[in-house]
Design an enzyme around this catalytic site. Structure first.
Site, mmCIF file in Angstrom:
data_model
loop_
_atom_site.group_PDB
_atom_site.id
_atom_site.type_symbol
_atom_site.label_atom_id
_atom_site.label_comp_id
_atom_site.label_asym_id
_atom_site.label_seq_id
_atom_site.Cartn_x
_atom_site.Cartn_y
_atom_site.Cartn_z
ATOM 1 N N ASN A 95 47.725 32.862 45.241
ATOM 2 C CA ASN A 95 48.039 33.276 43.929
ATOM 3 C C ASN A 95 47.108 32.427 43.104
ATOM 4 O O ASN A 95 46.851 31.469 43.250
ATOM 5 C CB ASN A 95 49.501 33.064 43.661
ATOM 6 C CG ASN A 95 50.427 34.046 44.288
ATOM 7 O OD1 ASN A 95 50.065 34.951 44.928
ATOM 8 N ND2 ASN A 95 51.735 33.382 44.480
ATOM 9 N N ASP A 97 48.051 32.110 39.931
ATOM 10 C CA ASP A 97 49.063 31.801 38.714
ATOM 11 C C ASP A 97 49.595 30.363 39.053
ATOM 12 O O ASP A 97 48.982 30.046 40.255
ATOM 13 C CB ASP A 97 50.215 32.701 38.745
ATOM 14 C CG ASP A 97 51.181 32.426 39.909
ATOM 15 O OD1 ASP A 97 51.408 33.628 40.557
ATOM 16 O OD2 ASP A 97 51.568 31.513 40.190
ATOM 17 N N HIS A 112 42.372 30.804 46.528
ATOM 18 C CA HIS A 112 41.711 31.922 45.820
ATOM 19 C C HIS A 112 41.511 31.706 44.589
ATOM 20 O O HIS A 112 41.178 32.727 43.838
ATOM 21 C CB HIS A 112 42.757 33.290 45.931
ATOM 22 C CG HIS A 112 42.666 33.897 47.587
ATOM 23 N ND1 HIS A 112 43.352 34.914 47.830
ATOM 24 C CD2 HIS A 112 41.936 33.472 48.693
ATOM 25 C CE1 HIS A 112 43.285 35.339 49.075
ATOM 26 N NE2 HIS A 112 42.457 34.145 49.640
ATOM 27 N N GLY A 179 55.809 36.070 50.899
ATOM 28 C CA GLY A 179 55.186 36.989 49.799
ATOM 29 C C GLY A 179 53.945 37.570 49.970
ATOM 30 O O GLY A 179 53.117 37.551 49.016
ATOM 31 N N SER A 181 50.940 40.132 52.253
ATOM 32 C CA SER A 181 51.186 41.372 52.935
ATOM 33 C C SER A 181 50.193 41.156 54.339
ATOM 34 O O SER A 181 50.181 42.058 55.190
ATOM 35 C CB SER A 181 50.381 42.555 52.370
ATOM 36 O OG SER A 181 49.017 42.186 51.801
HETATM 37 C C1 BV8 Z 1 35.964 35.253 52.943
HETATM 38 C C2 BV8 Z 1 41.100 37.487 44.033
HETATM 39 C C3 BV8 Z 1 34.005 34.414 54.051
HETATM 40 C C4 BV8 Z 1 41.306 38.226 42.688
HETATM 41 C C5 BV8 Z 1 41.275 37.789 46.254
HETATM 42 C C6 BV8 Z 1 36.720 43.172 57.361
HETATM 43 C C7 BV8 Z 1 38.181 42.854 58.131
HETATM 44 C C8 BV8 Z 1 38.705 41.597 58.077
HETATM 45 C C9 BV8 Z 1 38.231 40.770 57.010
HETATM 46 C C10 BV8 Z 1 37.284 41.393 56.296
HETATM 47 C C11 BV8 Z 1 36.610 42.607 56.537
HETATM 48 N N1 BV8 Z 1 35.424 42.738 55.733
HETATM 49 C C12 BV8 Z 1 35.459 41.589 54.873
HETATM 50 C C13 BV8 Z 1 36.446 40.950 55.121
HETATM 51 C C14 BV8 Z 1 37.009 39.491 54.442
HETATM 52 C C15 BV8 Z 1 37.536 40.012 53.337
HETATM 53 C C16 BV8 Z 1 38.847 40.726 53.564
HETATM 54 O O1 BV8 Z 1 39.807 40.076 54.117
HETATM 55 N N2 BV8 Z 1 38.919 41.799 53.433
HETATM 56 C C17 BV8 Z 1 40.273 42.569 53.605
HETATM 57 C C18 BV8 Z 1 40.803 43.322 52.403
HETATM 58 C C19 BV8 Z 1 39.821 43.672 54.718
HETATM 59 N N3 BV8 Z 1 37.908 38.523 52.787
HETATM 60 C C20 BV8 Z 1 37.190 37.689 51.842
HETATM 61 O O2 BV8 Z 1 36.060 38.241 51.427
HETATM 62 C C21 BV8 Z 1 37.506 36.491 51.612
HETATM 63 N N4 BV8 Z 1 36.384 35.552 51.791
HETATM 64 O O3 BV8 Z 1 36.227 36.031 53.939
HETATM 65 O O4 BV8 Z 1 34.754 34.843 52.990
HETATM 66 C C22 BV8 Z 1 32.784 35.493 53.765
HETATM 67 C C23 BV8 Z 1 31.693 35.075 53.298
HETATM 68 C C24 BV8 Z 1 30.807 36.291 52.936
HETATM 69 C C25 BV8 Z 1 30.872 37.390 53.398
HETATM 70 C C26 BV8 Z 1 32.027 37.830 54.122
HETATM 71 C C27 BV8 Z 1 33.041 36.671 54.373
HETATM 72 C C28 BV8 Z 1 37.882 36.383 50.134
HETATM 73 C C29 BV8 Z 1 39.388 36.992 50.120
HETATM 74 C C30 BV8 Z 1 39.567 36.477 48.600
HETATM 75 C C31 BV8 Z 1 39.691 37.578 47.702
HETATM 76 N N5 BV8 Z 1 40.423 37.505 46.610
HETATM 77 N N6 BV8 Z 1 41.915 37.632 45.015
HETATM 78 C C32 BV8 Z 1 42.456 38.041 42.233
HETATM 79 O O5 BV8 Z 1 43.691 37.239 42.740
HETATM 80 O O6 BV8 Z 1 42.793 38.631 41.195
HETATM 81 S S1 BV8 Z 1 42.433 38.669 47.304
HETATM 82 C C33 BV8 Z 1 43.882 39.287 46.775
HETATM 83 O O7 BV8 Z 1 44.597 39.529 47.792
HETATM 84 C C34 BV8 Z 1 44.856 38.214 46.163
HETATM 85 O O8 BV8 Z 1 44.219 36.863 45.920
HETATM 86 C C35 BV8 Z 1 46.183 38.218 46.888
HETATM 87 O O9 BV8 Z 1 46.783 36.769 46.825
HETATM 88 C C36 BV8 Z 1 45.453 38.432 48.243
HETATM 89 C C37 BV8 Z 1 46.415 39.042 48.977
HETATM 90 O O10 BV8 Z 1 47.380 39.754 48.566
HETATM 91 P P1 BV8 Z 1 48.956 39.373 48.527
HETATM 92 O O11 BV8 Z 1 49.337 37.965 48.085
HETATM 93 O O12 BV8 Z 1 49.437 39.524 50.073
HETATM 94 O O13 BV8 Z 1 49.667 40.737 47.738
HETATM 95 P P2 BV8 Z 1 50.173 41.932 48.269
HETATM 96 O O14 BV8 Z 1 50.401 42.745 47.155
HETATM 97 O O15 BV8 Z 1 49.002 42.558 49.258
HETATM 98 O O16 BV8 Z 1 51.365 41.812 49.011
HETATM 99 C C38 BV8 Z 1 52.861 41.324 48.521
HETATM 100 C C39 BV8 Z 1 53.578 41.016 49.730
HETATM 101 O O17 BV8 Z 1 54.768 40.269 49.021
HETATM 102 C C40 BV8 Z 1 54.042 42.298 50.239
HETATM 103 O O18 BV8 Z 1 54.149 42.091 51.680
HETATM 104 C C41 BV8 Z 1 55.324 42.482 49.707
HETATM 105 O O19 BV8 Z 1 56.458 43.029 50.880
HETATM 106 C C42 BV8 Z 1 55.806 40.934 49.446
HETATM 107 N N7 BV8 Z 1 56.822 41.002 48.222
HETATM 108 C C43 BV8 Z 1 56.760 41.794 47.172
HETATM 109 N N8 BV8 Z 1 58.004 41.201 46.387
HETATM 110 C C44 BV8 Z 1 58.480 40.279 47.170
HETATM 111 C C45 BV8 Z 1 57.834 40.124 48.157
HETATM 112 N N9 BV8 Z 1 58.365 39.138 49.314
HETATM 113 C C46 BV8 Z 1 59.332 38.466 49.028
HETATM 114 N N10 BV8 Z 1 60.044 38.649 47.678
HETATM 115 C C47 BV8 Z 1 59.561 39.654 46.846
HETATM 116 N N11 BV8 Z 1 60.414 39.697 45.728
#
Ligand code: BV8
Length: 240
Positions: A95, A97, A112, A179, A181
């Site tokens: 996060n 925040d 992040h 929290g 995904s």
């Molecule tokens: C990197 C910044 C090396 C912006 C963010 C193919 C396959 C695998 C990986 C990759 C791929 N291609 C590229 C990649 C790597 C890529 C990646 O993972 N892509 C994915 C999407 C396929 N990752 C990267 O690029 C990372 N860097 O790997 O560096 C590199 C270097 C060069 C070239 C390549 C690689 C960088 C990742 C960081 C990206 N920036 N955010 C911003 O924050 O505004 S990511 C963004 O998603 C946020 O940071 C956020 O935190 C993160 C994860 O999301 P979640 O926090 O999980 O939130 P979400 O809404 O998804 O889920 C909420 C969950 O909470 C749910 O499960 C829900 O059930 C639950 N929930 C809801 N309410 C509640 C609750 N639980 C409990 N109580 C509640 N009340």
């Protein structure tokens, strides 16, 4: 998983879900931040190079809402765990925040980045500010204008604090994922690392996640309720 085990190194990974009950949007849930916009337009290096004003504006508009948000019982439960449980307790958060800090937690690692920081691409200075940062902002360290970037890790950028994180994961004996995904790497792979080193792993979300098969225990429900209960169980187990 043995509830009476005395843990020494507890690592908690948090995602947007822990801040949901503080009124902050998640990314991929209902009315998530990414629902009505393409990630590629906002949170990638290319997007920032292509249109820095748009990306600055996106994050500037999020700042007031994040600044006025308050920690919820899930954040306070982690602070209580740090204070009352005799272990090293570290928080690795995805996060941007600062609700963990507002709840009094120590040892918080923003892998992040943080919304209230910007980094100067000329000299690397980190500017702490809740005010708007734009393409006109002058770096207070090197005096150059127009080189400030939100200190947010975009897709394709390396994460922050990874040396420390790798050391924490290697020594961890209890891993709580709260929290998130489990779709964004490398954070989504942390559970694999801690399981390799023999930790117990517990997941706290609303519904099964992409990597839920790797956890020993799943506690579904709002973290504002489930996490304080779990921390209560851990602390009471000390008295047995
Ligand atoms: C990197 C910044 C090396 C912006 C963010 C193919 C396959 C695998 C990986 C990759 C791929 N291609 C590229 C990649 C790597 C890529 C990646 O993972 N892509 C994915 C999407 C396929 N990752 C990267 O690029 C990372 N860097 O790997 O560096 C590199 C270097 C060069 C070239 C390549 C690689 C960088 C990742 C960081 C990206 N920036 N955010 C911003 O924050 O505004 S990511 C963004 O998603 C946020 O940071 C956020 O935190 C993160 C994860 O999301 P979640 O926090 O999980 O939130 P979400 O809404 O998804 O889920 C909420 C969950 O909470 C749910 O499960 C829900 O059930 C639950 N929930 C809801 N309410 C509640 C609750 N639980 C409990 N109580 C509640 N009340």
């Amino acid at each position: 998983m043995d509830n009476t085990r005395l843990y020494k190194n507890i690592v908690i990974l948090t995602g947007a879900g822990i801040s949901a009950e503080s009124g902050l949007s998640t990314f991929r849930g209902a009315n998530g931040l990414w629902n009505n916009r393409r990630v590629e337009d906002v949170a990638t290096v290319e997007a920032f190079e292509r249109n820095p004003e748009f990306v600055h504006d996106f994050y500037n508009t999020l700042k007031p809402e994040i600044l006025k948000a308050h920690p919820n019982p899930a954040h306070f439960a982690l602070t209580r765990l740090q204070k009352e449980y005799p272990a090293e307790v570290s928080v690795i958060t995805q996060n941007v925040d600062t609700l963990h800090e507002k709840a009094g937690s120590q040892n918080v690692y923003h892998i992040h980045g943080q919304i209230n920081q910007a980094v100067c691409l000329n000299c690397g200075h980190i500017l702490e500010s809740w005010n708007d940062v734009t393409t006109e902002t002058v770096c207070p360290s090197c005096g150059i204008a127009g080189m400030m970037k939100p200190n947010i890790v975009f897709f394709g950028e390396n994460l922050l604090y990874m040396d420390k994180v790798e050391q924490l994961l290697r020594c961890c004996d209890l891993f709580l994922s709260v929290g998130t995904s489990g779709v964004v790497y490398p954070a989504a792979g942390f559970v694999q690392t801690v399981k390799y080193y023999g930790a117990d792993a517990v997941e706290f979300t609303l519904e099964p996640t992409a990597n839920n098969y790797l956890f020993d225990r799943h506690i579904y429900g709002p973290a504002g309720k489930t996490l304080p209960q779990f921390v209560d169980e851990l602390i009471s187990s000390l008295r047995k």
